[in-house]
Structure formats: structure tokens, C-alpha cells
Write an enzyme that holds these catalytic residues in place. Structure first.
Site, PDB file in Angstrom:
ATOM      1  N   GLY A 239      -5.974   8.753  -9.341  1.00 27.96           N
ATOM      2  CA  GLY A 239      -5.013   8.321 -10.347  1.00 27.96           C
ATOM      3  C   GLY A 239      -5.056   6.879 -10.774  1.00 27.96           C
ATOM      4  N   PRO A 276     -10.412   9.530  -6.316  1.00 29.08           N
ATOM      5  CG  PRO A 276     -11.777   7.643  -6.090  1.00 29.08           C
ATOM      6  CD  PRO A 276     -11.137   8.748  -5.299  1.00 29.08           C
ATOM      7  N   GLY A 277     -11.057   9.913  -9.786  1.00 30.76           N
ATOM      8  CA  GLY A 277     -11.941  10.522 -10.778  1.00 30.76           C
ATOM      9  C   GLY A 277     -12.246   9.500 -11.853  1.00 30.76           C
ATOM     10  NE  ARG A 278      -7.648   8.464 -16.160  1.00 32.82           N
ATOM     11  CZ  ARG A 278      -7.391   9.332 -17.141  1.00 32.82           C
ATOM     12  NH1 ARG A 278      -7.952   9.162 -18.317  1.00 32.82           N
ATOM     13  NH2 ARG A 278      -6.574  10.349 -16.932  1.00 32.82           N
ATOM     14  NE  ARG A 314      -8.912  10.597 -21.626  1.00 34.57           N
ATOM     15  CZ  ARG A 314      -8.378   9.462 -22.002  1.00 34.57           C
ATOM     16  NH1 ARG A 314      -8.959   8.710 -22.910  1.00 34.57           N
ATOM     17  NH2 ARG A 314      -7.259   9.063 -21.473  1.00 34.57           N
ATOM     18  CE1 TYR A 318      -4.086  14.830 -21.222  1.00 36.99           C
ATOM     19  CE2 TYR A 318      -6.288  14.068 -21.724  1.00 36.99           C
ATOM     20  CZ  TYR A 318      -5.441  14.910 -21.047  1.00 36.99           C
ATOM     21  OH  TYR A 318      -5.971  15.830 -20.194  1.00 36.99           O
ATOM     22  CB  CYS A 346     -10.811  22.582 -40.442  1.00 36.74           C
ATOM     23  SG  CYS A 346     -12.447  22.647 -41.149  1.00 36.74           S
ATOM     24  CD  GLU A 347      -6.814  21.739 -35.043  1.00 37.84           C
ATOM     25  OE1 GLU A 347      -5.836  21.031 -34.717  1.00 37.84           O
ATOM     26  OE2 GLU A 347      -7.188  22.732 -34.421  1.00 37.84           O
ATOM     27  CE1 TYR A 375      -9.864  14.541 -15.588  1.00 41.55           C
ATOM     28  CE2 TYR A 375      -9.698  12.153 -15.739  1.00 41.55           C
ATOM     29  CZ  TYR A 375      -9.591  13.323 -15.002  1.00 41.55           C
ATOM     30  OH  TYR A 375      -9.216  13.264 -13.679  1.00 41.55           O
TER      31      TYR A 375
HETATM   32  C1  LIG Z   1      -6.969  14.977 -11.485  1.00 44.25           C
HETATM   33  C2  LIG Z   1      -6.827  14.784 -10.018  1.00 44.25           C
HETATM   34  C3  LIG Z   1      -7.418  13.672  -9.399  1.00 44.25           C
HETATM   35  C4  LIG Z   1      -8.152  12.588 -10.145  1.00 44.25           C
HETATM   36  O1  LIG Z   1      -7.340  11.851 -10.991  1.00 44.25           O
HETATM   37  P1  LIG Z   1      -7.957  10.547 -11.702  1.00 44.25           P
HETATM   38  O2  LIG Z   1      -6.833  10.047 -12.518  1.00 44.25           O
HETATM   39  O3  LIG Z   1      -9.094  10.984 -12.527  1.00 44.25           O
HETATM   40  O4  LIG Z   1      -8.338   9.593 -10.636  1.00 44.25           O
HETATM   41  C5  LIG Z   1      -7.343  13.591  -8.027  1.00 44.25           C
HETATM   42  N1  LIG Z   1      -6.688  14.525  -7.290  1.00 44.25           N
HETATM   43  C6  LIG Z   1      -6.100  15.591  -7.852  1.00 44.25           C
HETATM   44  C7  LIG Z   1      -5.419  16.575  -7.009  1.00 44.25           C
HETATM   45  C8  LIG Z   1      -6.148  15.760  -9.244  1.00 44.25           C
HETATM   46  O5  LIG Z   1      -5.555  16.813  -9.804  1.00 44.25           O
END
Ligand SMILES: *Cc1c(COP(=O)(O)O)cnc(C)c1O
Length: 422
Positions: A239, A276-278, A314, A318, A346-347, A375
Site C-alpha cells: 500500500g 508491496p506492489g505499486r 487508471r 480511479y 467510444c466513451e 495496475y
Molecule cells: C493490492 C494488495 C497489495 C498491494 O498493494 P500496493 O498498493 O500495490 O502496494 C498487497 N496486499 C494485498 C492483500 C492486496 O490486496
């Protein structure tokens, strides 16, 4: 920091001119930087050096096999949310004992797959899921390691669609119910409780909501230990946000985040996991697109690109901001123009930016959407029958297509006609 910079007037991805990739693969496309991916992973890994830890990349943010392989080779585990992601992680060479399985709706088939293939832990999100997992594990004669995902009821102060830690959200077990659910877990022979899990949302730009949640986790750890549970592992979710608008955002660094974790939870002696993802993938990717037309409207000018909302959703989904920069660096002092930047779908929602100030553009010019690694490609669709755009990985002065653009024939061939229509 990332590895997309101007050199001698041209935008580079590491040591490769972006225009050279465009010439080779056509537009639009995604391009990822190996050096940025590994650097961001390393920042987290270093930030948690104070404890036994594992950084599990939330691969839902970017799940191409080549990207997973880069991170796996750097030592990352994976956070998966489906059987498909589990199998992708395994295919990229991630061992089961480095994979954690998250998600509110795991099916019995998914549980079986992960138990048989090897899993570090399931992050269980509800009592019915816990009971189902116990039954599946017992039917296989196995014991499933679990954490329970606790919903700490804190406000993540982020976009409503990506906040997950308030009691009104579908995620996790209310913290007020935690003791009862842990007590039940302890009676189930197919499960072994190993810890606590929490994930409060995505694109958080302050540490305070994390700290509030982690303080609750610390307190719960002590309570559960006093109740006789062995809590040895804390999964703190993902997150941490990234600066989408470089001019005016400065979210906390992984090192600040790690120091806060040490301060709030370090005394408990637990193994720490984060997801962490993002922050690992976001700034490691660009989406590159070409201007098809510059159209003058009544009160505004439109840049119509060959990329669209189906390629990068995105902004439509969002209201997200992406910095959009020219691939040819403008001469110093060039006055900017103001455009609505849109795709061909077309939106009206197919709008990347309204009234955006960028250097003047003409048809055929290339633009790059920054911070598009997370994402982006994973949320793409073929809406308007636009084939999925290719992904390219750069490594130093080399680049390779890591997912090719399907031909129109391949796209159409995925449909089939029922017998009575042939
Ligand atoms: C989406 C998600 C993440 C990653 O979130 P980021 O904002 O991309 O870091 C980690 N854990 C869980 C359970 C998620 O659903």
C-alpha cells in the site's frame, strides 16, 4: 527514482532510446526497467534488515513472467490472490514457501492447488474461509499455515476504490472478533496459526494510517500471545504510495516505512512480511503511445492517441493522474500548449487528462505515460476489439518483448461458433 531519463534530447529507458523500441514493436506498448524493479525491491529489503523478513511482491500490480523472474532472482517472495497468480509465480521460479495467498474469495480448488504445490501461508479473511480451508487441508492430510487478516478499522485516506481497512470494507475479520476467531482456529486440526495479517489499502501517501493499524497489530499480538497462541509472523500488507505527479508529491520512502515498522513492531521479535506492489512496479514502467490527431475543438484542443482506456484504465477508473511526457525532449524554454488527452475508444471516459499543459505536439509524435508499471498492463482489456498491447523489458542496453502483441487473427480466433451457426 526510476531509470527513464532524457539524454541528449531523447527519452531513454535505461540505456535504450524509447523511440528505438517504438520503431521495433509499434505503439502503444508498455516498457519496464529491470534496474528500477530491482532497486525498489532492494529498498524494501534493506528497510526491513532489522528483522527476519520477506518482501512478497503483490504481483497483481504487474504479473508478467519476466518481471516475476527479475524479482524472484533478487530474492522476492510473491503475494498472490488467485490460482492463476499462484501458477504464474511458480512458473516464474518462485518456490511455494515464498508465496503467500491473499484474497477474500479463495475457492476450495485454489486452496487445494496451493496446499499441494507448497505455500508459505494463507492469509485467511473470514470464518467461513477458515472452515473451508481446514476441511480441504484435512482431506489432503495436510496442515495449512495461516494468518488471519484483521480489519483494524482505520481510515487509509486514499481513493475509496482502493481503501480496504475500514469496517465497511469487505476485507478481513473485524478486530473486535479477532480473539474469538483465533480461539476457533486453534481447535481446527487442518490449520496452524502462524501470525497476523493486515492490509489497509493502496496508494497511501502518509505513514500515519499504517502506524495506527500496526499499533493495533502490536496490541493484538500481545493479547493473542496471552491467550496462548503462537504469533511468530506479522504480514503487514502493501500500500505504500508513489509520486504520480512528480512536481508536487513526495510520499514516504521505504526506509521511513521500515523505521516506523521497527518502532511499532520490532520489540515483538516476529518475522516481518510486507506485500508491496505499486511501489516496486509503478515507476518501473511507461506506457508509450503515439499522437494520431491533434483536433481543435470549440474551446479546447484534443490530443487523440493510439493508446486508450482499455490499455491503461487508471485515469478512467480511479481519476488517476499520470505525468505525460514527450519522447523527444522539448528545447529549453519551449512554451507549453494545453490539451485534453484522449484515446480512440467510444466513451467520454476514455480521457487520460483534461487541460494538460505539455509541449506542443503534432501527429506522429510519441508520448510516454510515467508511473504506468503498476495496475497498467494487468488491468488492460480488448474493449473495442483493440488487441492487448505488448510489454517490453529493458536491461541496460538490451530490450526484449516479454509479451507480444496478438495479431487480429489471434484475437478473433479465441471466439468459437456453436455448431448450429457454422
Ligand atoms: C493490492 C494488495 C497489495 C498491494 O498493494 P500496493 O498498493 O500495490 O502496494 C498487497 N496486499 C494485498 C492483500 C492486496 O490486496
Amino acid at each position: 527514482m526510476d531509470h527513464f531519463t532524457y539524454r541528449g534530447g531523447a527519452l531513454f529507458a535505461e540505456d535504450v532510446p524509447v523511440a528505438e523500441i517504438a520503431a521495433a514493436v509499434g505503439t502503444p506498448f508498455y516498457v519496464y526497467s529491470t534496474a528500477t524493479l530491482t532497486r525498489h525491491f532492494q529498498l524494501f529489503d534493506d528497510a526491513l534488515a532489522f528483522a527476519d523478513h520477506l518482501v512478497c511482491f503483490a504481483m497483481k500490480s504487474l504479473s508478467n513472467q519476466a518481471v516475476l523472474r527479475v524479482l524472484a532472482q533478487a530474492g522476492a517472495g510473491m503475494d498472490v490472490v488467485s490460482a492463476g497468480e499462484y501458477l504464474r509465480a511458480k512458473a516464474a521460479g518462485v518456490p511455494g514457501d515464498k508465496i503467500v495467498f491473499s484474497g477474500v474469495g479463495k475457492t476450495a480448488d485454489e486452496m487445494r492447488l496451493a496446499l499441494e504445490g507448497g505455500i508459505r501461508q494463507f492469509n485467511v479473511e473470514s470464518e467461513p474461509e477458515m472452515i473451508a480451508l481446514d476441511a480441504v487441508a484435512q482431506s489432503l492430510g495436510l496442515v495449512a499455515p495461516i494468518t488471519l487478516r484483521i480489519n483494524p478499522d482505520v481510515d487509509a485516506k486514499t481513493h475509496a476504490k482502493i481503501a480496504t481497512g475500514k469496517s465497511e470494507n469487505k476485507f478481513g475479520i473485524p478486530i473486535s472478533r479477532a480473539r474469538d476467531v483465533y480461539a476457533l482456529a486453534a481447535t481446527l486440526r487442518g490449520l496452524k496459526v502462524v501470525g497476523i495479517d493486515v492490509h489497509i489499502g493502496s496508494q497511501l501517501t502518509e505513514l500515519a494510517p499504517f502506524e495506527a493499524a500496526y499499533a493495533k497489530v502490536a496490541e493484538l499480538t500481545e493479547t493473542l500471545r496471552a491467550d496462548g497462541h503462537e504469533i511468530t509472523r506479522l504480514d503487514l500488507g502493501g500500500g505504500l504510495g508513489i509520486p504520480y505527479a512528480r512536481s508536487n508529491e513526495a510520499p514516504p520512502l521505504p526506509s521511513d516505512y521500515g523505521a516506523m515498522i521497527e518502532r511499532t513492531l520490532g520489540h515483538l521479535g516476529c518475522e516481518i512480511e510486507i506485500e508491496p506492489g505499486r511501489l516496486i512496479s509503478g515507476n518501473a514502467g511507461l506506457m508509450v503511445s503515439k499522437v494520431i490527431y491533434v483536433k481543435s475543438g470549440e474551446d479546447r484542443d484534443f490530443l487523440i492517441l493510439d493508446g486508450a482506456m482499455n490499455d491503461l484504465i487508471r485515469p478512467a477508473m480511479y481519476d488517476a493522474w499520470h505525468d505525460i511526457v514527450p519522447v523527444v525532449e522539448p528545447a529549453p524554454g519551449t512554451a507549453t500548449a494545453r490539451y485534453d488527452i484522449v484515446g480512440p475508444v467510444c466513451e467520454s471516459g476514455d480521457t487520460f487528462a483534461k487541460g494538460r499543459e505539455i509541449p506542443p505536439m503534432v501527429a506522429g509524435d510519441l508520448v510516454a505515460f510515467r508511473s504506468a508499471g503498476a495496475y497498467g498492463a494487468v488491468m488492460a482489456s480488448e474493449y473495442n476489439s483493440r488487441p492487448l498491447i505488448p510489454e517490453v523489458l529493458v536491461h541496460g542496453d538490451q530490450f526484449a518483448v516479454i509479451r507480444k502483441r496478438p495479431s487480429y487473427e489471434e484475437m478473433i480466433a479465441r471466439d468459437s461458433l456453436p455448431e448450429w451457426l457454422e
